[in-house]
Enzyme design. Structure first.
Site, PDB file in Angstrom:
ATOM      1  N   GLU A 258       0.886  -1.173   0.000  1.00  0.00           N
ATOM      2  CA  GLU A 258       0.000   0.000   0.000  1.00  0.00           C
ATOM      3  C   GLU A 258       0.922   1.220   0.000  1.00  0.00           C
ATOM      4  OE1 GLU A 258      -3.260   0.096  -0.087  1.00  0.00           O
ATOM      5  OE2 GLU A 258      -3.850  -1.950   0.408  1.00  0.00           O
ATOM      6  N   CYS A 293      -2.036   9.307   2.181  1.00  0.00           N
ATOM      7  CA  CYS A 293      -1.612   8.683   0.917  1.00  0.00           C
ATOM      8  C   CYS A 293      -2.568   9.038  -0.212  1.00  0.00           C
ATOM      9  CB  CYS A 293      -1.530   7.173   1.090  1.00  0.00           C
ATOM     10  SG  CYS A 293      -3.036   6.451   1.763  1.00  0.00           S
ATOM     11  N   GLU A 388       5.379  12.899  -4.865  1.00  0.00           N
ATOM     12  CA  GLU A 388       4.534  12.953  -3.662  1.00  0.00           C
ATOM     13  C   GLU A 388       5.217  13.832  -2.614  1.00  0.00           C
ATOM     14  OE1 GLU A 388       4.196   9.440  -1.174  1.00  0.00           O
ATOM     15  OE2 GLU A 388       2.042   9.796  -0.970  1.00  0.00           O
TER      16      GLU A 388
END
Ligand code: NAD
Length: 486
Positions: A258, A293, A388
């Site tokens: 994940e 996330c 990110e």
């Protein structure tokens, strides 16, 4: 809520491991210090797990496996319900711990604990509903499948929603008869140690749930590469995910990843602005200061509404309050000095790439605070639109029509989530069909729940957690073929 003083007994000065159903702290272990991100002052000291500690935890989990997997699924479910009750009874303590460790505003920490309880209850109820198929192999055969636990499952988790992720990742593993070794993030180990302790107090047999805090490169790597784990669930960054998956695959342990995201949030002129503006804010600022996330970090805005929408987002973002977690502001500090540096470095990169942000930056105050920061007129090719950042930094990108919006939205290495605001149902469903992302939110960013599957396309991960999909992640299928003519 006023400034919080940790009540007696809520935080100890030192923490160790939780192995074989009890706290376990060898005296000679090196310790690492955690820091209160709102004051930059030391919070607690935690023993750094070594390869030997991970080994002890894995062998405890291995020893506990036969009995736990043989416990009836209904009984396992009942134990999980009891764990949920224990967490609920201690939710204030756990919320305080999560707020102090992570810097998250208290109300959001309460939500993380509630979400952990929800996962335990969801998977408690699901424990005895895991069943196989009968397969029509031919007249002379009976063929059926059994879903069995993976065995010893390893879990390496990040700091952003520490308690919630325990529920998401560990509750299903336990429900389906696996045993667990957990390496929490350095910044947020106490949450994990406390939940494991509560689980054993609530009736989970010793050895079924072990926690070894420590450094990623030492305890984390030792766990990912341990020969005696059967699966590895890793939640964290893409770079680390690649490394740990390689270690796990060397031992043919199933990796479940994940990972990160750079999710688009697309706003069309027919959107309900009153709903879209708070959703945009929650997507990147007010929910955990953008340290999520699935954060909607790329705002794709139709050129016809750009000025009006951006003005409204800026006005609303300027109202967000920043402060220490127990003052319960809209946004707390970032979790650590390292995360603060990462985010402020990206703000500098943004300055070089597009110029001054139209709002935001880092205020001059103690604590790892970053204001809601917005870069306008961003190209999707720039680093701040591709990498990110994992903080409260929004990049605004214009588009002219539906096909361009989709092209920009999909032009990313990631594929975790995507949001769209429109009142055109056809357009929303076309977007949902064509976007490469594991979760699609229509007319509400973060429209997901305990029951909905979660996971990434592309670099954002492998596999799914949550909902019924967790059954596939935490069980393996055995096929039994029987010749009934012999
Ligand atoms: P990270 O990858 O730095 O660390 C995650 C965990 O891995 C920590 O426990 C860390 O100690 C451990 N680790 C670090 N190096 C390791 C190594 N070499 N071997 C084994 N373990 C190691 O990530 P982070 O900064 O803690 O978390 C932020 C990242 O997590 C972001 O990319 C975010 O998008 C992602 N994330 C993803 C999800 C999801 O559900 N997809 C959820 C939360 C966070």
């Amino acid at each position: 809520m006023g400034q919080f003083e940790p009540p007696e007994g809520k935080l100890r000065e030192e923490y160790g491991f939780f192995i074989d159903g009890k706290p376990d702290t060898p005296v000679d272990r090196e310790r690492f210090e955690t820091v209160d991100p709102s004051t930059e002052q030391p919070l607690v000291e935690i023993s750094a797990g070594t390869e030997a500690d991970v080994d002890r935890a894995v062998s405890s989990a291995r020893q506990a496996l036969d009995e736990w997997r043989a416990t009836s699924a209904t009984e396992r479910g009942q134990v999980l319900f009891q764990i949920a009750d224990a967490i609920r009874d201690h939710s204030e303590m756990l919320a305080v711990i999560e707020a102090l460790e992570s810097g998250k505003p208290y109300t959001q920490a309460v939500f993380s604990i509630k979400s952990c309880i929800d996962y335990f209850e969801y998977f408690a109820g699901l424990a005895d509903k895991v069943q196989g198929d009968t397969i029509p192999m031919g007249w002379e055969y009976v063929d059926f499948t059994i879903r069995e636990p993976m065995g010893v499952t390893a879990h390496i988790t990040p700091w952003n929603f520490p308690t919630s992720i325990i529920g998401r990742s560990i509750a299903p593993a336990l429900a389906f008869g696996n045993t667990v070794v957990h390496k929490p993030a350095e910044e947020t180990s106490i949450s994990a140690l406390e939940v494991a302790r509560l689980a054993v107090d609530a009736g989970l047999p010793p050895g079924v749930f072990n926690v070894v805090p420590g450094r990623g490169t030492e305890a984390g790597a030792a766990l990912a590469g341990h020969r005696d784990i059967d699966s590895l669930t890793f939640t964290g960054s893409v770079e680390t995910g690649r490394e740990v998956a390689r270690l796990a695959v060397d031992n043919v342990a199933a990796p479940h990843l994940e990972l990160g995201g750079k999710s688009p949030h697309v706003i069309f002129p027919d959107a309900d602005f009153d709903a879209a503006v708070p959703s945009i804010l929650r997507g990147i600022f007010s929910a955990n200061s953008g340290q999520s996330c699935t954060a909607g970090s790329r705002l794709l805005v139709h050129q016809d509404i750009h000025d009006e929408l951006v003005d409204r987002v800026v006005a609303a973002a300027s109202e967000l309050t920043l402060g220490p977690p127990m003052d319960d502001p809209d946004m707390g500090p970032l979790v650590s000095a390292a995360q603060y540096e990462r985010v402020t470095d990206y703000i500098e990169i943004g300055r070089e790439e597009v110029g001054e942000p139209i709002i935001g930056g880092a205020p001059d105050r103690t604590g790892y605070y970053v204001e809601p920061t917005i870069f306008d007129g961003v190209s999707n090719d720039s680093r701040i639109a591709r990498e990110e950042i994992f903080g409260p930094v929004l990049t605004v990108i214009e588009f002219s029509d539906e096909s361009e919006a989709l092209e920009i939205a999909n032009d990313t290495d990631y594929g975790l989530a995507a949001g769209i605001f429109t009142s055109d149902v056809g357009r929303a469903l076309r977007f949902a069909r064509n976007i490469q992302a594991g979760s699609v939110f229509v007319n509400e960013y973060y429209a997901f729940g305990t029951q909905t599957p979660h996971g990434g396309f592309k670099q954002s991960g492998i596999g799914r957690e949550k909902g019924l999909e967790a059954i596939r992640t935490y069980t393996q299928t055995k096929n039994v073929g029987i010749n009934i003519e012999v």
